[in-house]
Write an enzyme that holds these catalytic residues in place. Structure first.
Site, mmCIF file in Angstrom:
data_model
loop_
_atom_site.group_PDB
_atom_site.id
_atom_site.type_symbol
_atom_site.label_atom_id
_atom_site.label_comp_id
_atom_site.label_asym_id
_atom_site.label_seq_id
_atom_site.Cartn_x
_atom_site.Cartn_y
_atom_site.Cartn_z
ATOM 1 N N GLY A 279 -3.254 4.996 13.076
ATOM 2 C CA GLY A 279 -3.444 4.217 11.865
ATOM 3 C C GLY A 279 -3.055 2.766 12.042
ATOM 4 N N GLY A 280 -1.936 2.536 12.716
ATOM 5 C CA GLY A 280 -1.475 1.176 12.923
ATOM 6 C C GLY A 280 -2.406 0.374 13.800
ATOM 7 N N GLU B 166 4.943 -1.106 13.422
ATOM 8 C CA GLU B 166 5.753 -0.135 14.171
ATOM 9 C C GLU B 166 4.922 1.139 14.254
ATOM 10 O OE1 GLU B 166 9.502 2.770 13.387
ATOM 11 O OE2 GLU B 166 9.708 0.726 12.613
ATOM 12 N N GLU C 205 4.920 11.024 21.672
ATOM 13 C CA GLU C 205 5.778 11.425 20.570
ATOM 14 C C GLU C 205 5.197 12.630 19.837
ATOM 15 O OE1 GLU C 205 7.683 9.535 16.457
ATOM 16 O OE2 GLU C 205 5.981 8.555 17.448
ATOM 17 N N CYS D 189 12.095 7.709 13.259
ATOM 18 C CA CYS D 189 11.287 6.999 14.251
ATOM 19 C C CYS D 189 12.040 6.774 15.549
ATOM 20 C CB CYS D 189 10.801 5.667 13.686
ATOM 21 S SG CYS D 189 12.108 4.658 12.969
ATOM 22 N N LYS E 12 0.876 -1.164 0.000
ATOM 23 C CA LYS E 12 0.000 0.000 0.000
ATOM 24 C C LYS E 12 0.914 1.215 0.000
ATOM 25 C CE LYS E 12 -2.633 3.391 1.707
ATOM 26 N NZ LYS E 12 -2.104 4.708 2.115
ATOM 27 N N GLY F 81 4.129 3.400 10.807
ATOM 28 C CA GLY F 81 3.370 4.645 10.753
ATOM 29 C C GLY F 81 2.895 5.069 12.128
ATOM 30 N N SER F 82 1.742 5.697 12.175
ATOM 31 C CA SER F 82 1.234 6.295 13.398
ATOM 32 C C SER F 82 0.571 5.260 14.299
ATOM 33 C CB SER F 82 0.221 7.387 13.074
ATOM 34 O OG SER F 82 -0.957 6.817 12.516
#
Length: 509
Positions: A225-226, A245, A375, A282, A166, A221-222
């Site tokens: 979203g994750g 992650e 974060e 990250c 994606k 990603g975030s």
């Protein structure tokens, strides 16, 4: 209803560059996944897939100038950084080619029958097989190393799993170019182009993780979203592994002795680490526990000088820029928080780096300052000034899981005198990688690397960098009592593929 266009956008201006594609429909996602599923047989030959990985590296290097130019136009990360990242990506592809050739990742174990054991042991032969199609969700901040040809894709292909990627909306044009290179590499070894699929669009990403032929997923990603995709993977009629992650604060502890010994060097090193890549790594150090002492003041002064001399930069997209500016303002407005170097908007399209300071006691218990323990993506770090070791320990005890945790020790502490070992013991439960007298930015591609950590850093105990990343896409299977003639070549007594294995309890080649 017409499919939504996918635009390549210049983050330096916020203007659309070109329409790259259209967002994939559910039917197109299905077709892409089925093409990947149909290609899995072509990856069974380890020699062919190792050659495929090496050819992919060769072709990426051959297209370096064009790819770096495209990546810079979409990310503003600069040709020097992007060239290095592409080199890293090619190294990783070749490293996985070597892993495939060696074959130790198959974990071959053979036990001959033993009637004298209690209970008796039958003929058992165990190894690992690929899971199937892997969905890969690209990251924004590493358009090569954690994207279409990044670690998730390289390790999945090495395991024998086709991938459907994606694409990240921050670099769709580059994603198309890299996918085309991988497909050309596949074709040179008789592997169908469908072995690497690519789809665009948020809805396509959701369809992908729900597709019944997708056997596992990798995400960078975030947290928001994750976690949504992780939950979707778990809610399927047949749940699948989701290796995500999600986010990391990457705490740093500076001891009083270390600050007294080299405050200026620590301050300068911290500035370089937290502003690297405009703070979009990250593993950026986002929280630093520093002593509230004269030595700590020297550290803050050094950090102030270094950050003040760092230019404003462009974030990956304007949404991230807006979130950074808002996040900084919200944090800076908390009681007791000061900004020796005020971060925030550096211009219409840029952000300025900076840092905040706060008494550590405000973070030691739950309250309105908890936002400082989350974060903030961009060039910002928080310096929590502690009065004593117990105060620092109380803050550490409240932290969630992280990718990294760092400690700056004095020479004596590093030699085993003082609390160095105790601090490492405090940090170990918090992170997948513990750094001593260094900085967490920079994740080496090496066999001993671990890039992962307790939730929310990652959703599994696996690594996404290093050779053992291949383990995510494999499952063990054991054959009991199977005649030699019916066994896979990997499990036969004569070892025709010359694999490392454990044979009747002995590790041998």
């Amino acid at each position: 209803m017409a499919a939504a266009p996918v635009w390549s956008v210049d983050p330096r201006t916020g203007k659309q560059r070109e329409q790259v594609a259209v967002e994939a429909t559910a039917q197109e996602v299905d077709e892409t996944v089925r093409a990947a599923h149909a290609a899995r047989g072509a990856l069974l030959d380890r020699t062919a897939r190792a050659a495929f990985l090496r050819t992919a590296a060769d072709l990426l290097e051959g297209a370096k100038d064009h790819l770096v130019e495209a990546a810079d136009a979409e990310t503003a990360l600069g040709p020097v950084r992007l060239t290095g990242e592409l080199t890293r990506t090619c190294y990783q592809l070749r490293a996985f080619g070597d892993i495939v050739d060696e074959g130790a990742f198959l974990d071959v174990v053979i036990n001959h029958p033993d009637d004298t054991a209690t209970p008796p042991i039958p003929d058992l032969r165990r190894y690992k097989v690929p899971l199937g199609v892997v969905a890969v969700y690209s990251a924004s901040n590493f358009p090569f190393a954690f994207s279409v040809a990044g670690g998730d894709t390289a390790s999945a292909l090495a395991a024998g799993c086709p991938v459907v990627v994606k694409a990240h909306p921050d670099h769709p044009a580059l994603s198309e170019l890299v996918a085309a290179v991988l497909r050309r590499a596949a074709g040179r070894h008789g592997i169908p182009a469908g072995v690497v699929g690519l789809v665009h669009g948020f809805d396509a990403g959701v369809e992908l993780v729900r597709h019944p032929l997708v056997a596992a997923a990798g995400f960078t990603g975030s947290v928001r979203g994750g976690r949504a995709l992780f939950d979707a993977a778990a809610a399927r009629p047949v749940p699948i592994p989701f290796h995500g992650e999600l986010g990391s604060l990457n705490p740093v502890v500076v001891t009083e002795a270390a600050a007294a010994e080299r405050a200026e060097a620590i301050g300068a090193g911290l500035a370089g680490s937290m502003t690297l890549g405009v703070g979009q790594f990250c593993v950026k150090p986002g929280l630093v526990l520093a002593p509230a002492s004269a030595a700590g003041d020297r550290l803050v002064k050094s950090l102030t000088d270094a950050v003040s001399n760092t230019d404003a930069g462009v974030l990956l997209d304007h949404r991230m820029r807006d979130n950074f500016v808002a996040g900084v303002a919200e944090r800076a407005g908390l009681p007791g928080v000061e900004a020796p170097v005020t971060p925030g908007a550096g211009g219409e399209h840029t952000v300025s780096p900076g840092f905040l300071t706060v008494p550590a006691q405000k973070l030691a218990t739950a309250g309105e300052h908890d936002l400082l323990l989350e974060e903030c993506f961009g060039p910002l770090t928080v310096i929590a000034r502690y009065e004593d070791e117990s105060e620092a320990g109380a803050v550490l005890a409240r932290l969630p899981g992280n990718l990294t945790a760092t400690v700056q020790l004095s020479a004596e502490e590093a030699a085993g005198q003082g609390r160095g070992a105790e601090i490492l013991a405090e940090l170990t439960p918090l992170a997948g990688r513990v750094v001593v007298n260094g900085w967490p930015t920079g994740v080496a591609v090496a066999p001993a690397q671990h890039h992962g950590g307790p939730y929310p850093a990652t959703t599994s105990t696996s690594t996404s960098v290093g050779g053992t990343a291949i383990e995510r896409w494999l499952r063990p299977v054991a054959y009991q009592g199977a005649p030699e003639a019916l066994l896979p070549a990997e499990l036969r007594d004569d070892n025709p593929l010359d694999l490392p294995r454990r044979f009747n309890g002995r590790l041998e080649r």
